[in-house]
Motif scaffolding. Structure first.
Motif, PDB file in Angstrom:
ATOM      1  N   SER A  91      12.173   2.668 -13.635  1.00 18.97           N
ATOM      2  CA  SER A  91      12.804   2.129 -14.840  1.00 18.97           C
ATOM      3  C   SER A  91      11.759   1.328 -15.595  1.00 18.97           C
ATOM      4  N   LYS A  92      12.186   0.660 -16.660  1.00  9.24           N
ATOM      5  CA  LYS A  92      11.237  -0.110 -17.475  1.00  9.24           C
ATOM      6  C   LYS A  92      10.779  -1.397 -16.807  1.00  9.24           C
ATOM      7  N   ASN A  93      11.453  -1.813 -15.741  1.00  7.39           N
ATOM      8  CA  ASN A  93      11.017  -3.025 -15.037  1.00  7.39           C
ATOM      9  C   ASN A  93      11.092  -2.875 -13.529  1.00  7.39           C
ATOM     10  N   GLU A  94      10.998  -1.623 -13.042  1.00  2.97           N
ATOM     11  CA  GLU A  94      11.033  -1.389 -11.608  1.00  2.97           C
ATOM     12  C   GLU A  94      10.015  -0.319 -11.225  1.00  2.97           C
ATOM     13  N   VAL A  95       9.360  -0.567 -10.088  1.00  6.22           N
ATOM     14  CA  VAL A  95       8.416   0.402  -9.553  1.00  6.22           C
ATOM     15  C   VAL A  95       8.727   0.589  -8.074  1.00  6.22           C
ATOM     16  N   GLU A  96       8.630   1.817  -7.628  1.00  3.75           N
ATOM     17  CA  GLU A  96       8.919   2.131  -6.235  1.00  3.75           C
ATOM     18  C   GLU A  96       7.620   2.475  -5.514  1.00  3.75           C
ATOM     19  N   VAL A  97       7.392   1.819  -4.379  1.00  5.31           N
ATOM     20  CA  VAL A  97       6.195   2.060  -3.575  1.00  5.31           C
ATOM     21  C   VAL A  97       6.625   2.545  -2.202  1.00  5.31           C
ATOM     22  N   ASP A  98       6.498   3.846  -1.983  1.00 10.60           N
ATOM     23  CA  ASP A  98       6.891   4.461  -0.707  1.00 10.60           C
ATOM     24  C   ASP A  98       8.272   4.017  -0.249  1.00 10.60           C
ATOM     25  N   GLY A  99       9.239   4.110  -1.160  1.00 12.95           N
ATOM     26  CA  GLY A  99      10.624   3.815  -0.825  1.00 12.95           C
ATOM     27  C   GLY A  99      11.058   2.387  -1.058  1.00 12.95           C
ATOM     28  N   LYS A 100      10.121   1.471  -1.295  1.00 12.77           N
ATOM     29  CA  LYS A 100      10.478   0.067  -1.539  1.00 12.77           C
ATOM     30  C   LYS A 100      10.485  -0.193  -3.038  1.00 12.77           C
ATOM     31  N   VAL A 101      11.610  -0.694  -3.562  1.00 12.92           N
ATOM     32  CA  VAL A 101      11.738  -0.952  -4.993  1.00 12.92           C
ATOM     33  C   VAL A 101      11.320  -2.384  -5.308  1.00 12.92           C
ATOM     34  N   GLN A 159       0.840  -1.197   0.000  1.00  7.19           N
ATOM     35  CA  GLN A 159       0.000   0.000   0.000  1.00  7.19           C
ATOM     36  C   GLN A 159       0.875   1.246   0.000  1.00  7.19           C
ATOM     37  N   GLY A 160       0.518   2.198  -0.867  1.00  6.27           N
ATOM     38  CA  GLY A 160       1.286   3.427  -0.951  1.00  6.27           C
ATOM     39  C   GLY A 160       1.229   4.007  -2.349  1.00  6.27           C
ATOM     40  N   THR A 161       2.019   5.031  -2.583  1.00  7.40           N
ATOM     41  CA  THR A 161       2.086   5.685  -3.885  1.00  7.40           C
ATOM     42  C   THR A 161       3.140   5.004  -4.750  1.00  7.40           C
ATOM     43  N   ALA A 162       2.734   4.547  -5.934  1.00  3.55           N
ATOM     44  CA  ALA A 162       3.639   3.817  -6.826  1.00  3.55           C
ATOM     45  C   ALA A 162       4.154   4.741  -7.919  1.00  3.55           C
ATOM     46  N   LYS A 163       5.476   4.642  -8.160  1.00  3.11           N
ATOM     47  CA  LYS A 163       6.105   5.395  -9.257  1.00  3.11           C
ATOM     48  C   LYS A 163       7.148   4.519  -9.930  1.00  3.11           C
TER      49      LYS A 163
END
Length: 378
Positions: A18-28, A11-15
């Motif tokens: 890279s083309k195969n990585e997403v960060e959710v509240d600091g967790k990659v 749970q959190g904001t996803a950004k």
């Protein structure tokens, strides 16, 4: 979800980073495949002053704790009409503002007019061919200033206690760094996908309101099923082959699947219509006068019984459209439906009776003559 089906939830904001990585509240999180399902949000029309008042949307209207004596509705699409009729029946004085001259503009006009008349009987008032001037806050009230097309020299205004805006939806595409993932998008149409629901990053798929104009819960559901099969199980499903029915839950309901008459005309497809009015269906008559307002209209290709579209207006239209959807999907013809026994008395009989209308077209003068000859021989 983790215990029941083995899904890890973050749970959190996803950004994307890279083309195969997403960060959710600091967790990659690294992924081999990804599905975007960001949904959409209510869209506000560009009316001066609309951002200075607290308007309602299809989301916030359910937070009301008291009935507004006067409710204004901007937009005459499905959500606007459903809410307008509901609040009119609750007891609000409801006024609908619309740019056109009839509601539910995507539907066949004969169907939409039945629904419009029903709303008028419930007390809903319509301001048609509106040109919006501005919206102003007046203490705890809202003033809508407008003109009528062709009469722009005269300005009108209406005071309401609450204003519902139902003028379409916008895809949620900002704030996720989709550019870093190599995913093409724009703010109007959303995420760009191909027929297999792949984005411009072949390992990322998108489903639902963020990437399609068919903004229905059931469509998002089946898009998700298709994306999962295509992404993980070597599927080859195509969105263009998906048959999509929909319904507007006014009273009476209006439901549709396949082509409209306007679609067939635009594409140069010859068609025949088979229409059964509910005032000639026993169950509708038994259910009362309101249930007789409407029809089943089935469109077939040329003079054949191949079903290419259907519209139903009636109390149970949303339920009834599924029978025709199954028929189109599985290439069951209208004449075959006529040979299926339907329980009596049900409103679903109207579909079978539309099939009877097709079968009667086979009774040409030549056939009649042959049948008379056969009967004489017996």
């Amino acid at each position: 979800f983790t215990k029941e089906i083995g899904v890890d939830v973050f749970q959190g904001t996803a950004k994307f980073i890279s083309k195969n990585e997403v960060e959710v509240d600091g967790k990659v999180l690294k992924f081999s495949k990804c599905i975007l399902a960001m949904g959409g949000r209510p869209k506000l029309p560009p009316i001066p002053g609309i951002d200075t008042v607290n308007v309602l949307t299809n989301v916030s209207i359910f937070n009301l704790t008291k009935l507004p004596p006067r409710l204004g509705v901007i937009g005459a699409g499905p959500i606007g009409m459903e809410m307008a009729q509901a609040f009119a029946r609750f007891g609000s004085n409801v006024t609908v503002f619309m740019r056109g001259d009839h509601i539910l503009s995507k539907e066949d006009e004969d169907a939409a007019l039945i629904v419009e008349k029903s709303l008028q009987e419930d007390g809903v008032q319509f301001k048609k061919n509106v040109v919006y001037d501005r919206i102003e806050k007046d203490q705890d009230k809202i003033k809508v200033f407008y003109k009528i097309k062709g009469e722009e020299t005269q300005e009108f205004h209406l005071v309401v206690d609450e204003l519902l805006v139902s003028a379409g939806r916008a895809p949620n595409v900002n704030g996720m760094n989709l550019e870093k993932a190599g995913v093409a998008f724009n703010e109007r149409d959303g995420v760009q996908v191909n027929d297999q629901l792949q984005t411009t990053n072949s390992n990322i798929y998108a489903v639902g309101d963020c990437c399609t104009r068919f903004q229905f819960t059931h469509v998002a559901d089946f898009m998700a099923r298709m994306a999962i099969r295509n992404a993980f199980f070597f599927g080859s499903g195509k969105f263009s082959q998906m048959l999509i029915p929909w319904a507007t839950f006014t009273s009476p309901e209006i439901a549709h699947v396949g082509l409209y008459e306007s679609d067939a005309k635009r594409k140069g497809i010859k068609y025949s219509l088979y229409t059964k009015q509910f005032d000639d269906v026993d169950r509708a008559i038994l259910d009362g006068e309101d249930s007789t307002k409407g029809f089943v209209k089935i469109m077939c290709k040329g003079s054949t019984d191949e079903i290419i579209g259907a519209t139903i207006v009636g109390d149970h239209a949303g339920d009834m459209i599924s029978e025709i959807s199954v028929a189109i999907q599985n290439k069951v013809k209208l004449g075959q439906i006529a040979n299926v026994i339907h329980p009596y008395p049900t409103q679903g009989e109207a579909i079978r009776q539309a099939g009877d209308l097709f079968n009667k077209t086979k009774l040409t003068p030549t056939v009649k003559k042959l049948l008379r000859g056969i009967i004489k021989l017996r």
